[in-house]
Design an enzyme around this catalytic site. Structure first.
Site, PDB file in Angstrom:
ATOM      1  N   ASP A  26     -16.616 -55.549   3.561  1.00 42.69           N
ATOM      2  CA  ASP A  26     -16.967 -56.914   3.165  1.00 42.69           C
ATOM      3  C   ASP A  26     -18.403 -56.978   2.623  1.00 42.69           C
ATOM      4  O   ASP A  26     -19.281 -56.236   3.086  1.00 42.69           O
ATOM      5  CB  ASP A  26     -16.826 -57.839   4.386  1.00 42.69           C
ATOM      6  CG  ASP A  26     -16.728 -59.298   3.977  1.00 42.69           C
ATOM      7  OD1 ASP A  26     -16.589 -59.582   2.774  1.00 42.69           O
ATOM      8  OD2 ASP A  26     -16.802 -60.162   4.876  1.00 42.69           O
ATOM      9  N   ASN A  28     -19.211 -57.314  -0.954  1.00 48.22           N
ATOM     10  CA  ASN A  28     -19.429 -56.921  -2.355  1.00 48.22           C
ATOM     11  C   ASN A  28     -19.931 -58.098  -3.197  1.00 48.22           C
ATOM     12  O   ASN A  28     -20.845 -57.946  -4.016  1.00 48.22           O
ATOM     13  CB  ASN A  28     -18.118 -56.428  -2.985  1.00 48.22           C
ATOM     14  CG  ASN A  28     -17.619 -55.153  -2.356  1.00 48.22           C
ATOM     15  OD1 ASN A  28     -18.359 -54.475  -1.668  1.00 48.22           O
ATOM     16  ND2 ASN A  28     -16.366 -54.826  -2.597  1.00 48.22           N
ATOM     17  N   HIS A  43     -17.918 -55.171  -6.609  1.00 49.41           N
ATOM     18  CA  HIS A  43     -16.736 -54.360  -6.287  1.00 49.41           C
ATOM     19  C   HIS A  43     -16.895 -52.938  -6.840  1.00 49.41           C
ATOM     20  O   HIS A  43     -16.493 -51.969  -6.192  1.00 49.41           O
ATOM     21  CB  HIS A  43     -15.470 -55.024  -6.834  1.00 49.41           C
ATOM     22  CG  HIS A  43     -15.169 -56.351  -6.202  1.00 49.41           C
ATOM     23  ND1 HIS A  43     -15.237 -56.559  -4.845  1.00 49.41           N
ATOM     24  CD2 HIS A  43     -14.816 -57.551  -6.737  1.00 49.41           C
ATOM     25  CE1 HIS A  43     -14.924 -57.819  -4.569  1.00 49.41           C
ATOM     26  NE2 HIS A  43     -14.680 -58.455  -5.697  1.00 49.41           N
ATOM     27  N   ARG A  77      -8.058 -65.839  -4.541  1.00 46.30           N
ATOM     28  CA  ARG A  77      -9.345 -65.782  -5.270  1.00 46.30           C
ATOM     29  C   ARG A  77      -9.138 -66.209  -6.729  1.00 46.30           C
ATOM     30  O   ARG A  77      -8.001 -66.207  -7.219  1.00 46.30           O
ATOM     31  CB  ARG A  77      -9.893 -64.355  -5.227  1.00 46.30           C
ATOM     32  CG  ARG A  77     -10.276 -63.993  -3.812  1.00 46.30           C
ATOM     33  CD  ARG A  77     -11.047 -62.717  -3.740  1.00 46.30           C
ATOM     34  NE  ARG A  77     -11.523 -62.587  -2.369  1.00 46.30           N
ATOM     35  CZ  ARG A  77     -12.600 -61.937  -1.989  1.00 46.30           C
ATOM     36  NH1 ARG A  77     -13.341 -61.320  -2.881  1.00 46.30           N
ATOM     37  NH2 ARG A  77     -12.950 -61.873  -0.732  1.00 46.30           N
ATOM     38  N   LEU A 137      -7.961 -35.192   5.577  1.00 46.21           N
ATOM     39  CA  LEU A 137      -8.020 -36.616   5.921  1.00 46.21           C
ATOM     40  C   LEU A 137      -6.829 -37.383   5.344  1.00 46.21           C
ATOM     41  O   LEU A 137      -6.482 -37.192   4.186  1.00 46.21           O
ATOM     42  CB  LEU A 137      -9.312 -37.215   5.337  1.00 46.21           C
ATOM     43  CG  LEU A 137      -9.487 -38.726   5.478  1.00 46.21           C
ATOM     44  CD1 LEU A 137      -9.871 -39.098   6.904  1.00 46.21           C
ATOM     45  CD2 LEU A 137     -10.547 -39.251   4.498  1.00 46.21           C
TER      46      LEU A 137
END
Ligand code: FPP
Length: 256
Positions: A26, A28, A43, A77, A137
């Site tokens: 959170d 950006n 972003h 948005r 990962l």
């Protein structure tokens, strides 16, 4: 308590590393606003941070990282921001996939992908197929994901099994329910990180995070760097995880 040290390259040496880290990235928009830039610039800067944190997870041999890239609620948005986020996902996948593959990262997507363009869905499928057999990962990218959606879709699948006679209602318990939500093949998240100063879960992995340690950072996501991630790992190493037991029980079993 485990002994934790950080070497000069910023790799955490500890026997208490989380197996599964989840992050709400959170801040950006605020990062861009502070610089009088459009939100999309925030972003773009956020993608750079994501790249670095993925690398750090690889270095630390963390098994899984799940990031909240786009929530079910983010469709609300402004249209322009939604479409530029879609473009960003597309271009980020194009530019990052080679390096992720080289690092042996297995990329998965969680969420309702049907709402995305065919172009993006194809890219997502290609990325998952290319990295399917990687053994490093596991990077889960949550897109159009919401915890309530996840639980609801699990309920639907279970209800269908009951309707078709494959399952009886008395066979439902937490363990079997768990098999129907996203990420059930992975250890439950150990560490949740949210940047940007807000202290809430925002409908992320709400079933999966019943016992997750919650860490909040005031840094905006583009400013969240190696040191900040190390701080979170060191904080995690110092937590005593009780899973409903007493602190004394945990200390006696040698896991305190
Ligand atoms: C929240 O910041 C961020 C998002 C909704 C998008 C997160 C996406 C990225 C960082 C890109 C990741 C890319 C890939 C390919 C996984 P905000 O806009 O809510 O910030 P604000 O609270 O300051 O307005």
């Amino acid at each position: 308590m485990s002994v934790t040290s950080i070497d000069r390259a910023g790799t955490v040496a500890t026997n208490e590393l989380p197996h599964h880290v989840v992050i709400v990235m959170d801040g950006n928009g605020r990062w861009a606003k502070k610089r009088l830039l459009p939100r999309t610039a925030g972003h773009h800067a956020g993608v750079k941070t994501t790249r670095k944190i993925v690398e750090q997870c690889v270095e630390n041999k963390i098994r899984a990282l799940t990031i909240f890239a786009f929530s079910s609620e983010n469709w609300k948005r402004p249209e322009q921001e939604v479409s530029s986020l879609m473009e960003l996902f597309m271009s980020a996948l194009q530019t990052e996939v080679k390096s992720l593959h080289e690092q042996q990262v297995r990329v998965r997507f969680v969420g309702d992908l049907s709402a995305f363009s065919h172009r993006l869905q194809d890219k997502i499928t290609q990325t998952m197929m290319l990295t399917e057999n990687n053994t490093g990962l596991q990077l889960n990218i949550a897109v159009n994901y919401g915890g309530r959606w996840d639980i609801t879709q699990a309920c639907k699948i279970i209800a269908e099994k009951i309707e078709s006679g494959k399952l009886r209602s008395d066979q439902i318990d937490a363990q079997m329910f768990n098999e129907h939500v996203c990420l059930s093949e992975l250890p439950e998240p150990d560490l949740f990180i949210r940047t940007g100063g807000e202290q809430r879960i925002s409908n992320f992995l709400i079933w999966q995070m019943a016992y997750t340690e919650l860490y909040f950072s005031d840094l905006l996501w583009p400013d969240f760097d190696r040191q900040a991630f190390n701080d979170a790992l060191v904080w995690f190493a110092g937590r005593q995880r009780r899973f409903g037991k007493t602190g004394e029980q945990i200390e006696q079993s040698g896991h305190g």
